[in-house]
Motif scaffolding. Structure first.
Motif, PDB file in Angstrom:
ATOM      1  N   PRO A  57     -96.028 126.780 101.815  1.00 26.73           N
ATOM      2  CA  PRO A  57     -94.673 126.774 102.923  1.00 26.73           C
ATOM      3  C   PRO A  57     -93.318 127.125 102.055  1.00 26.73           C
ATOM      4  O   PRO A  57     -92.252 127.061 102.225  1.00 26.73           O
ATOM      5  N   HIS A 101     -98.121 138.655 111.541  1.00 25.70           N
ATOM      6  CA  HIS A 101     -96.426 138.154 111.699  1.00 25.70           C
ATOM      7  C   HIS A 101     -94.896 138.929 112.519  1.00 25.70           C
ATOM      8  O   HIS A 101     -93.831 138.586 113.695  1.00 25.70           O
ATOM      9  N   PRO A 137     -93.622 126.709 108.433  1.00 25.63           N
ATOM     10  CA  PRO A 137     -94.698 126.990 108.843  1.00 25.63           C
ATOM     11  C   PRO A 137     -95.219 125.312 107.889  1.00 25.63           C
ATOM     12  O   PRO A 137     -94.732 125.125 106.981  1.00 25.63           O
ATOM     13  N   ALA A 146     -89.114 132.034 104.504  1.00 23.31           N
ATOM     14  CA  ALA A 146     -88.635 132.610 104.161  1.00 23.31           C
ATOM     15  C   ALA A 146     -87.359 133.748 103.559  1.00 23.31           C
ATOM     16  O   ALA A 146     -87.148 134.708 102.561  1.00 23.31           O
ATOM     17  N   TYR A 163     -95.158 134.827 105.672  1.00 27.54           N
ATOM     18  CA  TYR A 163     -95.040 133.725 106.795  1.00 27.54           C
ATOM     19  C   TYR A 163     -96.684 134.414 106.098  1.00 27.54           C
ATOM     20  O   TYR A 163     -97.479 133.268 106.033  1.00 27.54           O
ATOM     21  N   ASP A 221     -88.702 132.214 116.641  1.00 24.23           N
ATOM     22  CA  ASP A 221     -89.449 131.136 115.908  1.00 24.23           C
ATOM     23  C   ASP A 221     -90.467 131.671 116.577  1.00 24.23           C
ATOM     24  O   ASP A 221     -90.332 131.298 118.641  1.00 24.23           O
ATOM     25  N   SER A 280     -86.269 128.654 108.102  1.00 22.74           N
ATOM     26  CA  SER A 280     -87.142 129.371 107.400  1.00 22.74           C
ATOM     27  C   SER A 280     -86.649 130.618 107.237  1.00 22.74           C
ATOM     28  O   SER A 280     -85.780 131.233 106.277  1.00 22.74           O
ATOM     29  N   HIS A 305     -90.162 139.309 105.523  1.00 18.09           N
ATOM     30  CA  HIS A 305     -89.709 138.111 105.973  1.00 18.09           C
ATOM     31  C   HIS A 305     -91.819 137.482 107.001  1.00 18.09           C
ATOM     32  O   HIS A 305     -92.292 137.022 106.967  1.00 18.09           O
ATOM     33  N   GLU A 359    -100.031 130.982 104.314  1.00 21.63           N
ATOM     34  CA  GLU A 359    -100.846 131.031 104.693  1.00 21.63           C
ATOM     35  C   GLU A 359    -102.086 130.907 103.542  1.00 21.63           C
ATOM     36  O   GLU A 359    -103.057 129.630 103.844  1.00 21.63           O
TER      37      GLU A 359
END
Length: 703
Positions: free
Chosen positions: A315, A346, A200, A386, A307, A218, A212, A303, A311
């Motif tokens: 990233p 997520h 991201p 990730a 994410y 996605d 990622s 995973h 945030e």
């Protein structure tokens, strides 16, 4: 044979140590030439495998330790047994060695004979008291070969916009395409680009080949309106505003020559999915979500945690606070608890996307497609993403995957993807690889493996060094293939290896032996060992997917007209005078066209249904593909409407809008999915393919 290399080749002891760890000390870019790897490249590759060869004394110590280890070892950490042959590792055990096997199915055995397919636990006890534990991979001898030829469509999903898309093609469009192509066109499959989860952040790397995560898809590909909870969002004004903004994004691409803006699409969809996340799941949906969470377990939690942390901290996990760089640290556990709602968000996105992918494959099969959707597995992942964070013990720190110098690229290539460590894969019974394949095969009728040669060896480039200063590191190809065949056979899926370019001797034979199809592109199929002329159709291999082009090559119209040379000239990418490039391209296309005419495949200038000369030539190219024994024949969807623009132009970044172009017609006007379905040019080409192949599903493939 000539040998050349840097001034400081590896010493004898370093070479021996490297050999015992699968690190190459030379490579052959051509059969008559060998290039030595530098001592630096070999030393750094060994260091990434946890082996100290920084000094002569350290090298001698490491070599002695490795030789002692191998001499005393009863079994390698992972043992392969093909169902029809005895395992070499088990065959050399000392006489009288006792075996204890715990199968995946919970049974206990004392012999490796007639074991069910799976990854079992093996304990061997030798008469002298030595013991060893290993993972035992039992796989069918090969994947079933498709019995009937099928033809299908190749497309980059983001480029396929319908009048319902939110600015880029989505999984609703994919389901619509497969339903139409299967029912109305007798197509047997649709192949798409990798749909792996992206890193991201704006601007997002638009390439689908540097994700990622490869294990999870996605959510930017979601058709938001097809999420059941979207209909129950309690904010009609916001929903109306979202749909209006989606319409503007779509119209900008289709009607105003805008490029596909993945970041804008994701910003809009994320806002919509935040509203969806606030809608309680019904009992049945909640049960399905709970099943998904249980099935995916720790991998999904990691995973989603990455994410959620991205945030907050950005990233690239290597720039996070030190405690958060370890997925098993107390700091990460604390952060996961604090960010519980974002982690669940997520996780929910992964479930929704997995569900729509599964539904798209179900739609394809219900439409009569014998294969359905062909998904694409990228070579690797982004180093800051990730997977690299969650599985960092399995990645080689300080290394990147690439390609050595060759006749086409004297500087070599660095793809910026960290490689898996072959030793850690073996120690884990190839668990990350197995789980990745299991996830993809759940919704893939077939899997295309990009750079399938990576199952055998990869070119490792030390960070901070040019690609010329790399070396090959070998993987246990038998184990990699056995796991692939095991998981694909369990899913009933076909496997296609992208084996274009320079391929190590014997690789294609071993892949074919195990039922893995290859990839053949018309323009590259010449008699390179003979007169260099176009390879006759009957001389093509049967075990392949045959196509006229790929996402990295010019569309067929561009190749036939020489437009691809003009494009590269405009962008300043040519390394020779443009006149030379034009002459070479014209000679290449001219030779193929003359050959097609001699075979009677070029119907003058009229073609099918009064087609133009260009359309007739494109039809002839595809008639030729159907003359070959290839078990699968792919038609690049943009070829059906005369698109001249490649989706990706290797060697460019800002100079060309890679991965951001919608499918367009010969004039560059974007063409929607609805317009594709009504296109006379498309139907004329696909009728030729269907007629030449006795139908997309009906022609018997060669034995």
């Amino acid at each position: 044979m000539t040998t050349q290399g840097p001034a400081e080749p590896p010493s004898h002891e370093l070479s021996r140590l490297a050999e015992l760890h699968g690190v190459a000390t030379s490579y052959s870019p051509s059969p008559d030439r060998t290039v030595a790897a530098s001592a630096t490249a070999v030393t750094l590759a060994l260091a990434a495998l946890g082996v100290d060869a920084s000094t002569e004394e350290a090298t001698r110590t490491a070599l002695a330790a490795r030789e002692r280890e191998l001499a005393a070892r009863l079994l390698p950490p992972t043992v392969v047994r093909w169902a029809d042959t005895e395992s070499p590792a088990l065959a050399v055990l000392p006489a009288g060695t006792r075996l204890h096997i715990e199968t995946e199915q919970g049974e206990t055995r004392s012999s490796a004979d007639r074991l069910p397919p799976g990854v079992h636990r093996l304990t061997a006890t030798a008469p002298d008291g030595r013991t060893a534990e290993a993972h035992l991979v039992v796989a069918p001898p090969r994947l079933p070969t498709p019995t009937a030829r099928s033809y299908g469509l190749l497309v980059q999903l983001y480029s396929l916009l319908s009048r319902r898309s939110w600015g880029m093609g989505d999984l609703g469009d994919l389901a619509e395409l497969t339903a139409w192509a299967g029912r109305a066109l007798d197509a047997g499959f649709v192949q798409v680009n990798p749909l792996h989860a992206a890193v991201p952040g704006a601007p997002t790397d638009p390439s689908p080949y540097r994700p990622s995560s490869r294990r999870f898809p996605d959510p930017v590909h979601l058709r938001v309106e097809n999420v059941p909870e979207f209909a129950h969002v309690q904010d009609p004004e916001r929903v109306r505003g979202l749909l209006e903004r989606a319409g503007r994004l779509r119209e900008a691409v289709l009607d105003k020559d805008a490029l596909i803006d993945r970041d804008a699409v994701w910003e809009l969809k994320r806002e919509a999915l935040e509203l969806v996340h606030a809608v309680p799941l019904g009992p049945g949906r909640r049960a399905a979500y709970a099943d998904f969470l249980a099935r995916e377990g720790q991998a999904l939690e990691d995973h989603a945690t990455w994410y959620a942390l991205a945030e907050v901290h950005g990233p690239d996990w290597s720039n996070w606070p030190e405690g958060l760089r370890d997925p098993r640290s107390p700091e990460t556990a604390r952060a996961r608890t604090e960010l519980m709602d974002r982690v669940d968000f997520h996780c929910r996105l992964a479930w929704l996307t997995d569900s729509q992918l599964t539904a798209a494959q179900r739609t394809a099969r219900e439409a009569g497609m014998p294969i359905g959707i062909v998904h694409d597995l990228a070579v690797g992942v982004h180093p800051g993403g990730a997977d690299a964070w969650a599985q960092q013990d399995h990645f080689a720190a300080g290394m990147s995957v690439g390609a050595p110098p060759d006749a086409f690229n004297a500087r070599g290539q660095d793809w910026g993807l960290p490689p898996w460590r072959p030793d850690r894969l073996a120690e884990s019974g190839y668990q990350p690889y197995r789980r990745l394949l299991q996830a993809l095969f759940r919704y893939a009728g077939a899997l295309r493996i990009d750079h399938v040669m990576g199952l055998f060896r990869l070119w490792w480039v030390p960070q901070g060094h040019p690609p010329t200063e790399g070396t090959y590191v070998r993987y246990d190809a038998e184990a990699m293939l056995a796991v692939l065949v095991l998981e694909a056979s369990r899913a009933g899926s076909v496997v296609i290896g992208e084996d274009l370019g320079t391929v190590e001797p014997g690789v294609r034979d071993r892949l074919r032996e195990r039922g893995v199809l290859g990839t053949s592109v018309l323009w590259f199929e010449r008699d390179w060992e003979g007169d260099g002329r176009p390879l006759p159709p009957e001389a093509w291999r049967a075990d392949c997917l045959a196509t006229a082009t790929t996402h990295d090559l010019p569309p067929t119209a561009s190749r036939l007209t020489g437009d691809h040379v003009e494009l590269r000239d405009r962008l300043g990418l040519l390394t020779r005078p443009v006149a030379e490039e034009r002459a070479e391209a014209a000679a290449d296309a001219g030779e193929w066209l003359a050959y097609l005419a001699r075979l009677g495949l070029l119907d003058g200038t009229g073609g099918a249904h009064g087609a133009s000369e260009e359309e007739a030539r494109i039809q002839a190219v595809h008639r030729f593909l159907l003359r070959t024994p290839a078990r699968m024949v792919g038609v690049w969807l943009p070829d059906c409407v005369g698109d001249r623009r490649p989706q990706n132009l290797p060697g460019t970044w800002d100079q060309y809008p890679n991965w951001r172009l919608p499918i367009a017609d010969a004039d560059g006007r974007p063409v929607t999915l609805e317009e594709l379905a009504a296109s006379g040019r498309l139907h004329a080409l696909l009728e030729v393919v269907r007629d030449a192949g006795s139908g997309g599903r009906g022609r018997q493939a060669p034995a």
